[in-house]
Design an enzyme around this catalytic site. Sequence first.
Site, mmCIF file in Angstrom:
data_model
loop_
_atom_site.group_PDB
_atom_site.id
_atom_site.type_symbol
_atom_site.label_atom_id
_atom_site.label_comp_id
_atom_site.label_asym_id
_atom_site.label_seq_id
_atom_site.Cartn_x
_atom_site.Cartn_y
_atom_site.Cartn_z
ATOM 1 N N ASP A 1 -9.981 -2.766 1.696
ATOM 2 C CA ASP A 1 -9.894 -1.644 0.349
ATOM 3 C C ASP A 1 -10.791 -2.223 -0.896
ATOM 4 O O ASP A 1 -11.225 -1.117 -0.962
ATOM 5 C CB ASP A 1 -8.608 -1.851 0.389
ATOM 6 C CG ASP A 1 -8.156 -0.590 -0.651
ATOM 7 O OD1 ASP A 1 -8.064 -0.685 -1.446
ATOM 8 O OD2 ASP A 1 -7.374 0.222 0.547
ATOM 9 N N HIS B 1 1.004 -1.297 0.135
ATOM 10 C CA HIS B 1 0.219 0.073 0.103
ATOM 11 C C HIS B 1 1.080 1.450 -0.233
ATOM 12 O O HIS B 1 1.239 1.638 1.590
ATOM 13 C CB HIS B 1 -1.043 0.056 1.437
ATOM 14 C CG HIS B 1 -1.737 1.154 1.282
ATOM 15 N ND1 HIS B 1 -1.481 2.377 2.182
ATOM 16 C CD2 HIS B 1 -3.007 1.444 0.887
ATOM 17 C CE1 HIS B 1 -2.999 2.889 1.640
ATOM 18 N NE2 HIS B 1 -3.540 2.573 0.946
#
Length: 356
Positions: free
Chosen positions: A258, A57
């Site tokens: 996510d 990420h």
Amino acid sequence: MSKTSTMPPATTTLKVPKYLSPSCQQVVEEDFTATTARVLIHSKLGDPKLWPSIEQHICNGAALVSSGHYADMAAVVGEYIWRAYRGRDAEIPGINVGNMEVTKTYIAQEPQPPEGQWLEMETVLQVPDNSSGDIIDATIHSTFRKIKPDGKKVEDLAECTIQFEFYYNWLGEWSNQTGLLKTKIANLRTRARTETSGDVQLMHTKKAYDLFRSFVDYGPKYQNMAEVVCDMKALEATSRLELQTDPGHDYLGPYYLDASCHVSGFVCNTADEDIKKNAYISHGFDAMKITPRFRPYPGANIENYCHMKPLPQDSSILEGHVYILQDGEVVGLWEGVRFKKIPRRILNVFLPPRKR
């Protein structure tokens, strides 16, 4: 027994902290009464099961602990508290993670220092005096902090609330909107096929994540949008999800959360007219309501829909709801997801790209 006994002294047994999940690794303190509770969690960013979801990420070139990580921790602790009161085999209610505000970014060092980087989550529960007295009425507040290896606080990072609710009520409310959502999704797909203006575009995984890379560089396990249809002018989009994780080996929480929401960030960061000068960063959300009917197994039919709009009081912030549909049913909702426009020259100051 004789005072001259030669028996060895008793050994001291060290208490091993309770382990909940890769994101909630150590329950270092806990205290429960009939109407109050406090749970303190410590987690090491470099834990082998958690670290892959952090190093994949990358925002502005830096590996970050995301709001998805905090939301996952809140859901895990919420379930733990519920079972502490209701029993290990109790059915889990709807866990509404809300009022998420991320005030400081937690940048992960690469490689991790020998002592590690540590995260603390403190959760406090109170059943109001004027309520039924049941845990379902509790108000729960969580604070996330960057700490040193010895537990000393460095700074606050984020905060949120947790609320227990009956998710069947959510499903009943959402079912009234399912038809309209399906129509909006179908209209976007039709316009992508038939219009020639270029305002509505259909993109597959590679192109979508190439565009996303202007700000967020997602590793392979985060690249779960198999297809995106986006109206760049109206800030409206839908995506079809194909999960890239391995349920047998990966810690799924951050990837799944996510995946269920990041079409909103995609809309914000790809539709801006001057993408090279600006970026939209997560500014929190009002509520995350994910039901047990969200089951992202391989081959599941999952899509989501969002429509982002500028806030009337601050046009630099885009806000919207993200609906999650599985097999044609709304199974989850992110309410009030917000992204704030930040000039990249300023972003580079408080979120400096990582150094190799």
